[in-house]
Design a protein around this motif. Structure first.
Motif, PDB file in Angstrom:
ATOM      1  N   PHE A 128       2.284  37.496   1.768  1.00  0.00           N
ATOM      2  CA  PHE A 128       1.417  36.330   1.830  1.00  0.00           C
ATOM      3  C   PHE A 128       2.074  35.292   2.727  1.00  0.00           C
ATOM      4  CE2 PHE A 128      -0.053  32.182   0.284  1.00  0.00           C
ATOM      5  CZ  PHE A 128      -1.414  32.362   0.386  1.00  0.00           C
ATOM      6  N   ASN A 129       1.353  34.885   3.795  1.00  0.00           N
ATOM      7  CA  ASN A 129       1.900  33.915   4.722  1.00  0.00           C
ATOM      8  C   ASN A 129       0.753  33.136   5.354  1.00  0.00           C
ATOM      9  OD1 ASN A 129       3.654  32.497   6.300  1.00  0.00           O
ATOM     10  ND2 ASN A 129       4.180  34.198   7.650  1.00  0.00           N
ATOM     11  N   ASN A 130       0.809  31.809   5.280  1.00  0.00           N
ATOM     12  CA  ASN A 130      -0.215  30.943   5.893  1.00  0.00           C
ATOM     13  C   ASN A 130      -1.635  31.329   5.474  1.00  0.00           C
ATOM     14  OD1 ASN A 130       1.729  29.447   7.257  1.00  0.00           O
ATOM     15  ND2 ASN A 130       1.703  30.833   8.997  1.00  0.00           N
ATOM     16  N   ASP A 131      -1.865  31.476   4.179  1.00  0.00           N
ATOM     17  CA  ASP A 131      -3.181  31.808   3.609  1.00  0.00           C
ATOM     18  C   ASP A 131      -3.711  33.165   4.041  1.00  0.00           C
ATOM     19  OD1 ASP A 131      -3.183  29.478   2.189  1.00  0.00           O
ATOM     20  OD2 ASP A 131      -4.471  28.386   3.560  1.00  0.00           O
ATOM     21  N   THR A 132      -2.833  34.049   4.476  1.00  0.00           N
ATOM     22  CA  THR A 132      -3.220  35.409   4.839  1.00  0.00           C
ATOM     23  C   THR A 132      -2.373  36.386   4.045  1.00  0.00           C
ATOM     24  OG1 THR A 132      -3.804  34.695   7.061  1.00  0.00           O
ATOM     25  CG2 THR A 132      -3.425  37.037   6.749  1.00  0.00           C
ATOM     26  N   LEU A 133      -3.028  37.362   3.438  1.00  0.00           N
ATOM     27  CA  LEU A 133      -2.345  38.388   2.656  1.00  0.00           C
ATOM     28  C   LEU A 133      -2.547  39.718   3.355  1.00  0.00           C
ATOM     29  CD1 LEU A 133      -0.818  39.186   0.089  1.00  0.00           C
ATOM     30  CD2 LEU A 133      -3.005  39.273  -1.097  1.00  0.00           C
ATOM     31  N   LYS A 134      -1.450  40.262   3.888  1.00  0.00           N
ATOM     32  CA  LYS A 134      -1.513  41.575   4.538  1.00  0.00           C
ATOM     33  C   LYS A 134      -1.378  42.630   3.457  1.00  0.00           C
ATOM     34  CE  LYS A 134       0.547  39.827   8.747  1.00  0.00           C
ATOM     35  NZ  LYS A 134       1.730  39.798   9.599  1.00  0.00           N
ATOM     36  N   LEU A 135      -2.433  43.396   3.255  1.00  0.00           N
ATOM     37  CA  LEU A 135      -2.476  44.384   2.176  1.00  0.00           C
ATOM     38  C   LEU A 135      -2.189  45.779   2.707  1.00  0.00           C
ATOM     39  CD1 LEU A 135      -5.752  43.170   0.479  1.00  0.00           C
ATOM     40  CD2 LEU A 135      -3.432  42.800  -0.344  1.00  0.00           C
ATOM     41  N   ARG A 136      -1.364  46.491   1.975  1.00  0.00           N
ATOM     42  CA  ARG A 136      -1.164  47.918   2.232  1.00  0.00           C
ATOM     43  C   ARG A 136      -1.029  48.589   0.870  1.00  0.00           C
ATOM     44  NH1 ARG A 136       2.784  51.002   6.453  1.00  0.00           N
ATOM     45  NH2 ARG A 136       1.867  53.045   6.086  1.00  0.00           N
ATOM     46  N   PHE A 137      -1.860  49.587   0.635  1.00  0.00           N
ATOM     47  CA  PHE A 137      -1.861  50.254  -0.669  1.00  0.00           C
ATOM     48  C   PHE A 137      -2.338  51.687  -0.506  1.00  0.00           C
ATOM     49  CE2 PHE A 137      -5.868  48.133  -0.001  1.00  0.00           C
ATOM     50  CZ  PHE A 137      -6.822  49.044  -0.403  1.00  0.00           C
ATOM     51  N   ASN A 138      -2.021  52.484  -1.497  1.00  0.00           N
ATOM     52  CA  ASN A 138      -2.460  53.880  -1.542  1.00  0.00           C
ATOM     53  C   ASN A 138      -3.549  54.001  -2.594  1.00  0.00           C
ATOM     54  OD1 ASN A 138      -0.464  55.020   0.312  1.00  0.00           O
ATOM     55  ND2 ASN A 138       0.993  54.344  -1.230  1.00  0.00           N
ATOM     56  N   LYS A 139      -4.595  54.716  -2.240  1.00  0.00           N
ATOM     57  CA  LYS A 139      -5.737  54.914  -3.133  1.00  0.00           C
ATOM     58  C   LYS A 139      -6.111  56.386  -3.081  1.00  0.00           C
ATOM     59  CE  LYS A 139     -10.609  53.631  -3.285  1.00  0.00           C
ATOM     60  NZ  LYS A 139     -11.641  52.845  -2.602  1.00  0.00           N
ATOM     61  N   THR A 140      -6.173  57.007  -4.259  1.00  0.00           N
ATOM     62  CA  THR A 140      -6.532  58.421  -4.310  1.00  0.00           C
ATOM     63  C   THR A 140      -7.232  58.742  -5.629  1.00  0.00           C
ATOM     64  OG1 THR A 140      -5.718  60.687  -4.097  1.00  0.00           O
ATOM     65  CG2 THR A 140      -4.288  59.140  -5.235  1.00  0.00           C
ATOM     66  N   ASN A 141      -8.019  59.795  -5.593  1.00  0.00           N
ATOM     67  CA  ASN A 141      -8.642  60.306  -6.814  1.00  0.00           C
ATOM     68  C   ASN A 141      -8.223  61.760  -7.049  1.00  0.00           C
ATOM     69  OD1 ASN A 141     -10.106  61.633  -4.843  1.00  0.00           O
ATOM     70  ND2 ASN A 141     -12.117  61.082  -5.660  1.00  0.00           N
TER      71      ASN A 141
END
Length: 165
Positions: A128-141
């Protein structure tokens, strides 16, 4: 000799007068200091989320839940357009701008299908920096797609969430 005494008295009166003038100043009241908001309080808000090419994906809300001086929780509402979950954020953090995401195993989406959602294996992400959140995540089923009768899906997802004011 009287002249010498008059000068002594005059000097003494001058010293006493000056001390009265400077000692009778109004006391300054202490100004209350507002503590700086924590990272988790700053993250709190409404976001528009985009992919890495700048295409709009969905709206998301993040709610800060204060637990104690060492722990807060963040509630992600409509994360990835499908999930609502809460994750624990703790102090001190090795990466001071890093936000933990992921509901672990098992999360249900808006269609009641099961998923596994977690952050990357290295912690220096989701900054989180300057009202921006850089998201990285893993999603699986992978654990559920046969029983849920849905196509298999796995993603190392990257998104940019921009806080709205």
């Amino acid at each position: 000799m009287r002249l010498f005494t008059k000068y002594k008295l005059l000097i003494l009166a001058f010293i006493i007068g000056m001390s009265i003038i400077f000692s009778c100043t109004k006391e300054k009241t202490p100004v209350p200091v507002t503590p700086e908001p924590t990272l988790w309080e700053n993250v709190n808000g409404h976001y528009k989320v985009y992919d890495t090419t700048g295409a709009y994906l969905y709206d998301m809300d993040i709610v800060n839940i204060h637990v104690n001086e060492y722990t807060d929780s963040l509630r992600f509402e409509n994360f990835d357009g499908e999930f609502t979950f809460t994750t624990i954020q703790s102090y001190p953090n090795l990466y001071p701008t890093s936000v933990r995401i992921g509901g672990g195993d098992t999360l249900y989406d808006s269609n009641n299908k099961r998923w596994k959602l977690y952050g990357p294996s290295y912690l220096d992400n989701n900054n989180f920096n300057n009202d921006t959140l850089k998201l990285r995540f893993n999603k699986t089923n992978i654990n559920y797609y046969i029983l849920d009768i849905t196509p298999y899906y796995a993603c190392d997802c990257k998104q940019i969430a921009v806080k709205q004011h």
